[in-house]
Design an enzyme around this catalytic site. Structure first.
Site, PDB file in Angstrom:
ATOM      1  N   SER A 405       0.824  -1.213   0.000  1.00 12.95           N
ATOM      2  CA  SER A 405       0.000   0.000   0.000  1.00 12.95           C
ATOM      3  C   SER A 405       0.855   1.259   0.000  1.00 12.95           C
ATOM      4  O   SER A 405       0.509   2.247  -0.635  1.00 12.95           O
ATOM      5  CB  SER A 405      -0.875   0.060   1.254  1.00 12.95           C
ATOM      6  OG  SER A 405      -1.640  -1.092   1.398  1.00 12.95           O
ATOM      7  N   HIS A 426      -1.683  -3.115  -6.997  1.00 11.47           N
ATOM      8  CA  HIS A 426      -2.321  -2.705  -5.747  1.00 11.47           C
ATOM      9  C   HIS A 426      -3.830  -2.936  -5.824  1.00 11.47           C
ATOM     10  O   HIS A 426      -4.542  -2.226  -6.543  1.00 11.47           O
ATOM     11  CB  HIS A 426      -1.999  -1.231  -5.475  1.00 11.47           C
ATOM     12  CG  HIS A 426      -2.476  -0.754  -4.145  1.00 11.47           C
ATOM     13  ND1 HIS A 426      -2.916   0.514  -3.910  1.00 11.47           N
ATOM     14  CD2 HIS A 426      -2.591  -1.401  -2.956  1.00 11.47           C
ATOM     15  CE1 HIS A 426      -3.268   0.641  -2.646  1.00 11.47           C
ATOM     16  NE2 HIS A 426      -3.092  -0.507  -2.056  1.00 11.47           N
ATOM     17  N   GLU A 438      -4.620  -0.615  -9.066  1.00 10.54           N
ATOM     18  CA  GLU A 438      -3.549   0.327  -9.391  1.00 10.54           C
ATOM     19  C   GLU A 438      -2.356  -0.489  -9.870  1.00 10.54           C
ATOM     20  O   GLU A 438      -1.906  -1.410  -9.175  1.00 10.54           O
ATOM     21  CB  GLU A 438      -3.156   1.169  -8.166  1.00 10.54           C
ATOM     22  CG  GLU A 438      -4.120   2.306  -7.888  1.00 10.54           C
ATOM     23  CD  GLU A 438      -3.698   3.187  -6.717  1.00 10.54           C
ATOM     24  OE1 GLU A 438      -4.023   4.379  -6.732  1.00 10.54           O
ATOM     25  OE2 GLU A 438      -3.054   2.680  -5.776  1.00 10.54           O
ATOM     26  N   ASN A 476      -4.488   6.141  -2.109  1.00 16.47           N
ATOM     27  CA  ASN A 476      -4.247   6.358  -0.684  1.00 16.47           C
ATOM     28  C   ASN A 476      -3.651   7.732  -0.410  1.00 16.47           C
ATOM     29  O   ASN A 476      -3.800   8.276   0.680  1.00 16.47           O
ATOM     30  CB  ASN A 476      -3.347   5.250  -0.117  1.00 16.47           C
ATOM     31  CG  ASN A 476      -4.138   3.967   0.125  1.00 16.47           C
ATOM     32  OD1 ASN A 476      -5.361   3.992   0.202  1.00 16.47           O
ATOM     33  ND2 ASN A 476      -3.447   2.853   0.235  1.00 16.47           N
TER      34      ASN A 476
HETATM   35  P1  NAI Z   1      -2.836  -9.494   6.829  1.00 18.77           P
HETATM   36  O1  NAI Z   1      -2.094  -9.288   8.079  1.00 18.77           O
HETATM   37  O2  NAI Z   1      -4.295  -9.768   6.879  1.00 18.77           O
HETATM   38  O3  NAI Z   1      -2.171 -10.693   6.025  1.00 18.77           O
HETATM   39  C1  NAI Z   1      -0.787 -10.865   5.870  1.00 18.77           C
HETATM   40  C2  NAI Z   1      -0.524 -12.356   5.743  1.00 18.77           C
HETATM   41  O4  NAI Z   1       0.808 -12.546   5.299  1.00 18.77           O
HETATM   42  C3  NAI Z   1      -0.669 -13.112   7.055  1.00 18.77           C
HETATM   43  O5  NAI Z   1      -1.598 -14.147   6.866  1.00 18.77           O
HETATM   44  C4  NAI Z   1       0.729 -13.643   7.326  1.00 18.77           C
HETATM   45  O6  NAI Z   1       0.718 -14.915   7.937  1.00 18.77           O
HETATM   46  C5  NAI Z   1       1.321 -13.716   5.940  1.00 18.77           C
HETATM   47  N1  NAI Z   1       2.776 -13.669   5.912  1.00 18.77           N
HETATM   48  C6  NAI Z   1       3.596 -12.870   6.608  1.00 18.77           C
HETATM   49  N2  NAI Z   1       4.878 -13.130   6.291  1.00 18.77           N
HETATM   50  C7  NAI Z   1       4.870 -14.103   5.371  1.00 18.77           C
HETATM   51  C8  NAI Z   1       5.881 -14.798   4.659  1.00 18.77           C
HETATM   52  N3  NAI Z   1       7.158 -14.521   4.833  1.00 18.77           N
HETATM   53  N4  NAI Z   1       5.497 -15.751   3.788  1.00 18.77           N
HETATM   54  C9  NAI Z   1       4.207 -16.026   3.607  1.00 18.77           C
HETATM   55  N5  NAI Z   1       3.209 -15.412   4.258  1.00 18.77           N
HETATM   56  C10 NAI Z   1       3.532 -14.457   5.124  1.00 18.77           C
HETATM   57  O7  NAI Z   1      -2.524  -8.216   5.939  1.00 18.77           O
HETATM   58  P2  NAI Z   1      -3.342  -7.636   4.706  1.00 18.77           P
HETATM   59  O8  NAI Z   1      -4.280  -6.610   5.176  1.00 18.77           O
HETATM   60  O9  NAI Z   1      -3.839  -8.748   3.895  1.00 18.77           O
HETATM   61  O10 NAI Z   1      -2.205  -6.843   3.911  1.00 18.77           O
HETATM   62  C11 NAI Z   1      -1.245  -7.509   3.128  1.00 18.77           C
HETATM   63  C12 NAI Z   1      -0.599  -6.514   2.197  1.00 18.77           C
HETATM   64  O11 NAI Z   1      -1.585  -5.913   1.373  1.00 18.77           O
HETATM   65  C13 NAI Z   1       0.117  -5.361   2.892  1.00 18.77           C
HETATM   66  O12 NAI Z   1       1.236  -5.024   2.135  1.00 18.77           O
HETATM   67  C14 NAI Z   1      -0.904  -4.261   2.853  1.00 18.77           C
HETATM   68  O13 NAI Z   1      -0.320  -2.989   2.920  1.00 18.77           O
HETATM   69  C15 NAI Z   1      -1.523  -4.501   1.495  1.00 18.77           C
HETATM   70  N6  NAI Z   1      -2.859  -3.961   1.298  1.00 18.77           N
HETATM   71  C16 NAI Z   1      -3.804  -4.026   2.289  1.00 18.77           C
HETATM   72  C17 NAI Z   1      -5.063  -3.534   2.079  1.00 18.77           C
HETATM   73  C18 NAI Z   1      -6.127  -3.663   3.124  1.00 18.77           C
HETATM   74  O14 NAI Z   1      -7.179  -3.028   2.980  1.00 18.77           O
HETATM   75  N7  NAI Z   1      -5.945  -4.455   4.167  1.00 18.77           N
HETATM   76  C19 NAI Z   1      -5.442  -2.907   0.794  1.00 18.77           C
HETATM   77  C20 NAI Z   1      -4.403  -2.965  -0.193  1.00 18.77           C
HETATM   78  C21 NAI Z   1      -3.165  -3.452   0.079  1.00 18.77           C
END
Ligand code: NAI
Length: 651
Positions: A405, A426, A438, A476
């Site tokens: 993000s 994105h 994006e 964002n």
């Molecule tokens: P989340 O915390 O729900 O999920 C992250 C997942 O990645 C977790 O399940 C974790 O176990 C896994 N993980 C961590 N390290 C890992 C590794 N080395 N190998 C494999 N899996 C691993 O986070 P979320 O919200 O899904 O965000 C993920 C990404 O998406 C971030 O970069 C965030 O900035 C981006 N993002 C989030 C949005 C949102 O609305 N939540 C919108 C757009 C982008």
């Protein structure tokens, strides 16, 4: 060659429209149809007429290139009425889509046949219009008031089998449409013909039906006028005679055609059509995508995996450990189960979608993956580790994408072998629902990789927007400014609830503060804290004060508002008043319109800066970002459109 031609099959004439790509109702087509009516009426050897289209679809609608020009004769209502009152009965043979004016032409025919995968509809409201050639007057006479209200006020097309149930279609055809239509014509000619719709009595509905429909539509439309105007036309169609109802519909159509809402919706329509085909990429081949992998099965990873499955790609989902794999698969199950609950998926297809996902902790599984999308924690070091591993196991031509993000994609890709295949993709939450994507190339990203990003967007049915690298990319970054300006209003003494109400009144589903309470205030807080820790000068926001007091939003029982347990309705909070009171220096009172103008103006100014820096390529891309990623009301055209119109008023 003429766009409308006539052929014979014995005593049946087949009129074919051939006006690629979608057989739009251009002036030449309208004239051709009118001439065909005259010619065939005068031909004693012809007893019925099949109307069919060449190419991939029936008449898919009006000619969009004529949108902004004055209407040229012959006008469509006259063409439809000539077909309807022709001495020889016409039969519409529909494949692909019969939409808008296309369906109105079909309504002029005595019968409508359609292939099983065809769809029919009156989507005019989605362009801020009502049907202009009898759609609101004939549809209730054909299918009854309720079906007509649904079709016309939502603008949603229906598939042929549903159309048959509703009475919009007379027969669904399997096999060759032309042959079936000719056979149908021969068969039906021996029996009595149905009356033309204009000569049939109009159905009626009680006052209560209209009052209820109006209330329901007003609630849904949130300020959009066309659906209510469409309802008014339908009501008139059931209460006035045919000619008067036609006149009312045409007058409404012409009034709306000149309206600012229709102009805004046309702007978005054209922006969307341009989005998937960046001129700079013409001639660049995208790589084939046969399968994909997602790293991280959290909120975003699971949503992205679902979107990839919806597009038919087999997916490998990689997580940190077995427990996390299980959680990721459970997240996906929830997504598909909720799609089943909403009637978007059958149980069987939900199972098939899930069966196409392989959860694992083993990166070696990715040796033959075409596309990998990373969605792990928003931490540079974690992401870099992931890409280092991907660099070792993936094919050198596999496209590697990050869903970050806020982080700098260049930093994430540092050290990656073949950095030309790296790109930012994105997604927006929920990733299987939100239309915006994006697409963020780094300076090293190749055109092939970029083209593959756009091709993926198309496969997923998304609206792609190319964004340059800056904090927050396009969406964002504007969101941050929008929230800061909303906070600035609160500091000037505007009530939190007044800001939210103003933005709802403008057409957003939620105001900025309610939306933060729903999503959680802690995400942006942590991001600011991270920047502070890195030595950046990030001033304390009102949101920071709330988070420090434990108010992270609905999930903690309160954020900008209080919430009663199990109740999502925001209640103005005394604690918030107390926490923020000392920071408020009352300024001039602002009404709802002034609040909305101020906040949308701030979005547009940030958009101008984004354009000036080359982060966005065109203003209409920024409008698409806001509409498809952030709930900006489509019928306002987006912040840039609104600002360019000099729209000092919110109407
Ligand atoms: P989340 O915390 O729900 O999920 C992250 C997942 O990645 C977790 O399940 C974790 O176990 C896994 N993980 C961590 N390290 C890992 C590794 N080395 N190998 C494999 N899996 C691993 O986070 P979320 O919200 O899904 O965000 C993920 C990404 O998406 C971030 O970069 C965030 O900035 C981006 N993002 C989030 C949005 C949102 O609305 N939540 C919108 C757009 C982008």
């Amino acid at each position: 060659m003429s766009v409308v031609t006539i052929a014979r099959e014995g005593n049946i004439a087949v009129v074919t429209i051939d006006n690629p790509p979608v057989n739009a109702l251009s002036q030449a087509v309208r004239q051709g149809l009118l001439d065909a009516v005259t010619a065939l009426d005068g031909d004693p050897d012809v007893s019925a007429v099949v109307l069919a289209c060449a190419g991939r679809t029936f008449i898919a609608g009006a000619d969009v290139s004529e949108f902004d020009k004055p209407p040229q004769p012959p006008h469509l209502p006259d063409v439809v009425s000539a077909i309807e009152l022709a001495a020889k009965p016409w039969i519409a043979a529909i494949h692909g889509s019969a939409l808008g004016g296309g369906f109105e032409v079909a309504l002029g025919c005595r019968f409508r046949l359609a292939t099983v995968d065809a769809s029919v509809g009156l989507p005019e409201v989605t362009l801020g219009l009502v049907p202009g050639a009898g759609g609101t007057v004939r549809t209730p006479r054909l299918a009854g008031v309720e079906a007509a209200v649904d079709l016309v006020t939502t603008g949603k097309p229906v598939r042929a089998p549903r159309g048959l149930e509703l009475g919009l279609i007379d027969s669904v055809v399997e096999g060759d449409l032309r042959t079936a239509a000719i056979a149908f014509a021969r068969e039906r000619l021996v029996g009595p013909l149905p009356q033309p719709l204009s000569l049939r009595p109009a159905p009626t509905a009680p006052d209560a039906f209209w009052t209820e429909a109006e209330a329901a539509i007003a609630k849904r439309a949130k300020g959009e006028v066309a659906p209510l105007k469409a309802l008014a036309c339908l009501r008139r169609a059931t209460e006035a005679d045919f000619a008067a109802a036609m006149q009312f519909e045409r007058a409404t159509f012409l009034e709306l055609r000149a309206s600012s809402q229709a102009a805004a919706l046309r702007h978005v329509f054209f922006a969307e059509r341009a989005a998937p085909r960046p001129a700079a990429l013409s001639g660049v081949q995208a790589l084939p995508l046969r399968n994909a992998a997602v790293i991280g099965g959290g909120t975003m990873g699971a949503g992205i995996a679902a979107a990839l499955r919806d597009a038919g790609l087999p997916v490998i989902l990689i997580e940190r450990d077995n427990a996390a794999v299980e959680r990721g698969i459970a997240n996906l199950k929830d997504i598909f189960a909720s799609a089943v609950k909403r009637g978007r998926l059958t149980e069987a297809s939900a199972e098939a979608r899930l069966a196409g996902v392989l959860g694992s902790t083993d990166y070696a599984m990715l040796a033959d993956t075409d596309l990998v999308i990373e969605a792990v924690f928003e931490e540079l070091s974690v992401k870099r580790q992931v890409f280092a591993r991907l660099g070792r196991v993936c094919r050198p031509d596999a496209v590697l994408a990050t869903n970050t993000s806020y982080l700098d994609p260049r930093a994430i890709a540092e050290g990656l072998p073949n950095p030309g295949r790296f790109i930012g993709l994105h997604f927006f939450s929920p990733a299987n629902v939100m239309k915006l994507l994006e697409i963020v190339p780094t300076p090293q990203t190749t055109d092939t990789t970029l083209a593959t990003g756009f091709a993926l967007s198309r496969m997923l049915g998304k609206v792609p927007v190319r964004a340059g690298i800056c904090e927050g990319f396009i969406g964002n970054r504007i969101l941050k400014r929008y929230r800061a300006e909303a906070e600035a209003l609160v500091r000037q003494g505007v009530a939190i609830a007044a800001v939210d109400a103003a933005m709802r009144g403008y057409g957003f589903a939620m105001g900025p503060f309610e939306a933060q309470d729903l999503g959680g205030l802690d995400i942006a807080f942590l991001q600011r804290e991270g920047a502070r820790a890195a030595g950046q000068d990030v001033p304390e926001t009102l949101g920071d004060i709330l988070v420090r007091a434990g108010r992270k939003g609905q999930k903690t029982g309160g954020g900008w508002y209080d919430y009663k347990p199990g109740d999502r309705r925001p209640v103005p909070s005394d604690e918030v008043t107390r926490l923020l009171g000392a920071l408020i220096e009352p300024g001039p009172a602002l009404n709802a319109e002034a609040i909305a103008v101020h906040l949308v103006g701030a979005m547009a100014r940030e958009g101008e800066a984004i354009l000036a820096e080359g982060i966005a390529e065109k203003a209409s891309d920024i409008d698409l970002v806001e509409i498809h990623g952030y709930g900006f009301p489509r019928w306002r055209g987006g912040p840039m459109f609104h600002a360019a119109k000099g729209a000092g008023s919110s109407s």
